[in-house]
Design a protein around this motif. Structure first.
Motif, short mmCIF file in Angstrom:
data_model
loop_
_atom_site.label_atom_id
_atom_site.label_comp_id
_atom_site.label_asym_id
_atom_site.label_seq_id
_atom_site.Cartn_x
_atom_site.Cartn_y
_atom_site.Cartn_z
N GLN A 4 0.82 -1.20 0.00
CA GLN A 4 0.00 0.00 0.00
C GLN A 4 0.86 1.25 0.00
N PHE A 5 1.82 1.30 -0.91
CA PHE A 5 2.71 2.45 -0.99
C PHE A 5 1.94 3.73 -1.26
N ASP A 6 0.81 3.61 -1.96
CA ASP A 6 0.01 4.80 -2.29
C ASP A 6 -0.75 5.35 -1.10
N ILE A 82 9.60 1.20 7.35
CA ILE A 82 10.55 2.31 7.30
C ILE A 82 11.01 2.41 5.85
N TYR A 83 10.97 3.62 5.31
CA TYR A 83 11.27 3.85 3.91
C TYR A 83 12.44 4.83 3.77
N PHE A 84 13.35 4.48 2.89
CA PHE A 84 14.48 5.35 2.56
C PHE A 84 14.34 5.73 1.09
N SER A 85 14.45 6.99 0.78
CA SER A 85 14.20 7.47 -0.57
C SER A 85 15.41 8.20 -1.13
N VAL A 113 11.95 -4.47 0.66
CA VAL A 113 11.06 -4.37 -0.48
C VAL A 113 11.50 -3.17 -1.30
N TYR A 114 11.86 -3.40 -2.54
CA TYR A 114 12.29 -2.30 -3.38
C TYR A 114 11.10 -1.71 -4.11
N ILE A 115 11.02 -0.39 -4.15
CA ILE A 115 9.96 0.32 -4.85
C ILE A 115 10.55 0.87 -6.15
N LEU A 126 12.00 0.04 0.93
CA LEU A 126 11.04 -0.07 2.01
C LEU A 126 11.38 -1.31 2.82
N PHE A 127 11.40 -1.18 4.15
CA PHE A 127 11.63 -2.31 5.04
C PHE A 127 10.35 -2.57 5.83
N GLU A 128 9.96 -3.82 5.93
CA GLU A 128 8.75 -4.16 6.67
C GLU A 128 8.90 -5.56 7.27
N VAL A 129 7.95 -5.96 8.09
CA VAL A 129 7.93 -7.30 8.65
C VAL A 129 7.75 -8.29 7.50
#
Length: 169
Positions: A4-6, A82-85, A113-115, A126-129
């Protein structure tokens, strides 16, 4: 599992009960202040209270976060991340690689998870469980949140300072 990046900006950012104000320029957290000691208001970012110290520590070590969420249990889609951009650091891939290596070394239940944008070039990480852990704990969102927070406390504590590579002309 649907990403659900959006909906990253879905939460009410004006709810002071659940957030700290963070100045990414100074790496300072404030509970009730709207203006940083550097005099800037515009630099403030709202960070969920349960991950505020983690985000602050990551930023202090040079791992510039972009968007982060501790996961809100009342939402229909529960999603701590947690997201790094690249907007924060053009070398986001190198930063993310260091975090991914630490996750693997510590055997943490977090995944990378790469966006991508429309041209299939990386714009952030993006890092998630891990999806398997979310499925296993699907009826216990508090445990998912706890797992995420505990994992990132370990990550923030063990990461070495990230140094930008200097460009030679």
């Amino acid at each position: 599992m649907q990403r659900q990046f959006d909906t990253l900006f879905k939460h009410n950012i004006l709810n002071n009960k659940e957030h700290y104000n963070f100045c990414p320029q100074c790496n300072i957290l404030y509970e009730n202040k709207m203006i940083c000691k550097c005099g800037e208001l515009i630099h403030f970012v709202r960070i969920d209270k349960n991950i505020a110290n983690i985000i602050s520590e990551l930023n202090k070590k040079g791992y510039k976060t972009s968007q982060c969420c501790e996961g809100h249990i009342e939402d229909s889609y529960f999603h701590p991340y947690i997201y790094f951009s690249y907007l924060c650091d053009i070398n986001v891939y190198d930063m993310s690689k260091k975090i991914s290596e630490l996750i693997e070394k510590e055997n943490l239940q977090i995944e990378t998870v790469y966006i991508f944008n429309n041209q299939n070039s990386q714009i952030g990480t993006l890092f998630e469980v891990k999806e398997s852990k979310i499925i296993e704990l699907k009826n216990n969102r508090e445990k998912i949140k706890e797992l995420f927070i505990n994992s990132f406390e370990i990550i923030a504590e063990k990461l070495e300072v990230y140094k930008l590579r200097s460009k030679h002309v």
